[in-house]
Scaffold this active site. Structure first.
Site, PDB file in Angstrom:
ATOM      1  CB  CYS A  13      -0.927   0.012   1.211  1.00  0.00           C
ATOM      2  SG  CYS A  13      -1.860   1.558   1.330  1.00  0.00           S
ATOM      3  CB  VAL A  53      -3.886  -0.274   5.419  1.00  0.00           C
ATOM      4  CG1 VAL A  53      -4.249  -1.498   6.222  1.00  0.00           C
ATOM      5  CG2 VAL A  53      -3.674  -0.624   3.955  1.00  0.00           C
ATOM      6  CD  GLU A  65      -8.944   8.513   4.487  1.00  0.00           C
ATOM      7  OE1 GLU A  65      -9.582   7.501   4.142  1.00  0.00           O
ATOM      8  OE2 GLU A  65      -8.268   9.178   3.702  1.00  0.00           O
ATOM      9  CB  SER A  66      -2.367   8.075   4.281  1.00  0.00           C
ATOM     10  OG  SER A  66      -2.749   8.825   3.153  1.00  0.00           O
TER      11      SER A  66
END
Lengths: 211, 211
Positions: A13, A53, A65-66
């Site tokens: 990811c 992820v 949430e990145s």
């Protein structure tokens, strides 16, 4: 006392890698837990409202949430990767979102039944970014910033794409090429994936008929 | 001196409304320019890297992406709509992203060839949010916050959906229903769209076969 940090991950990811790079740049210890997104465990479904992820578990609080995770890390742990000036910081955040749009275009490219238009759409997205870059080596000059953390994982796809064919997506975009080369040498970027990344991405792409 | 603010908009866009609500809550003057997204003018294509609204033009700098715009406004103009605590603020930002996922599920619902599964997916997204709400009236209690600015435009869709049929999407979710009712009374939320909003949304949905 510093909170205990656990990054819930998937080996391929690119959004997880953003957070892993930010954590490495800040030099804080964290654990990494990998989730099989093809057979999500119950604990993960309970913790992840969007089923995605990365998650960052901060003691017993869960962040998802990145972009949110990266901003949280940046607001709580030195050194800052975002600019101090609010307008400059907002522009950096916007280009990180642009990086997410590029990741969508990369997904469209490797999933496309017709490769040519998806290739063109992806190339156009990169071409729009070229004039935003300066003399480098990083997005905003001499200091590695959060936009760099977002684009390290983007350019990493091309290490595998280039082994498949010369798609010419970055041809004629010299600043992007120089940026890609610089990011490939950064220890935090290199360490954001495991030793099997290329092999696993190859297999992932082959399963989608991209080879 | 306060910068000149121009919000580049579309009359139906829920992401534009987030920024308009934040601006109204902060009580700062701004101009609003509407763009026809079906026939994008050249100046808009030049300014908007993703071809989307909203843009916020700050003097002569352009910001894109609604979350970025809302965070910029919150970091530069009082009163704060995000929590002061970084972890709480991160959780608020994450639920705003969750709001974007709900907006995608709303789009899937009104565009769906098969309405039942899209209705169920949308309802499940709301059901996951219900236990996050407290006693109200707002997302985090007594103070209106940025999550409220994101959800005012989400619930507004249901004012028109309810005129079409009783889809039961919020049935049995009393905290969400109370939140929806509170948001519908907030002056900033009401003022975020023009007087023709319902008529225009009806026409937009009818064009997609949703009626």
């Amino acid at each position: 006392m510093r909170p205990k940090l656990e990054l819930v991950s998937h080996p391929l990811c690119p959004y997880v890698q953003r957070a892993a790079i930010a954590l490495a740049e800040k030099g804080v210890p964290f654990t990494r837990t990998s989730v099989d997104l093809a057979a999500r465990p119950d604990w993960f479904t309970r913790l992840s409202p969007l089923g995605k992820v990365p998650l960052l578990i901060v003691d017993d609080e869960v962040l998802f949430e990145s972009a949110v995770i990266c901003d949280y890390l940046d607001e709580t742990i030195a050194p800052r990767l975002h600019p101090e000036d609010p307008l400059a910081r907002a522009r950096h955040r916007a280009w990180i979102e642009y990086g997410s749009a590029i990741l969508n275009a990369i997904g469209n490219f490797y999933n496309a039944a017709e490769r040519a238009p998806a290739r063109l759409a992806l190339r156009e997205k990169f071409a729009r970014l070229e004039p935003e870059l300066g003399e480098g080596p990083w997005f905003a000059g001499a200091s590695f910033c959060m936009v760099d953390a977002a684009f390290g994982p983007i350019f990493r796809y091309f290490d595998v794409f280039d082994q498949i064919a010369d798609f010419g997506i970055l041809t004629g975009l010299p600043r992007l090429q120089a940026w890609r080369a610089a990011l490939a040498t950064r220890p935090s970027v290199r360490a954001a994936v495991g030793p099997d990344y290329r092999r696993d991405l190859h297999a992932f792409l082959r399963d989608r008929g991209f080879q």
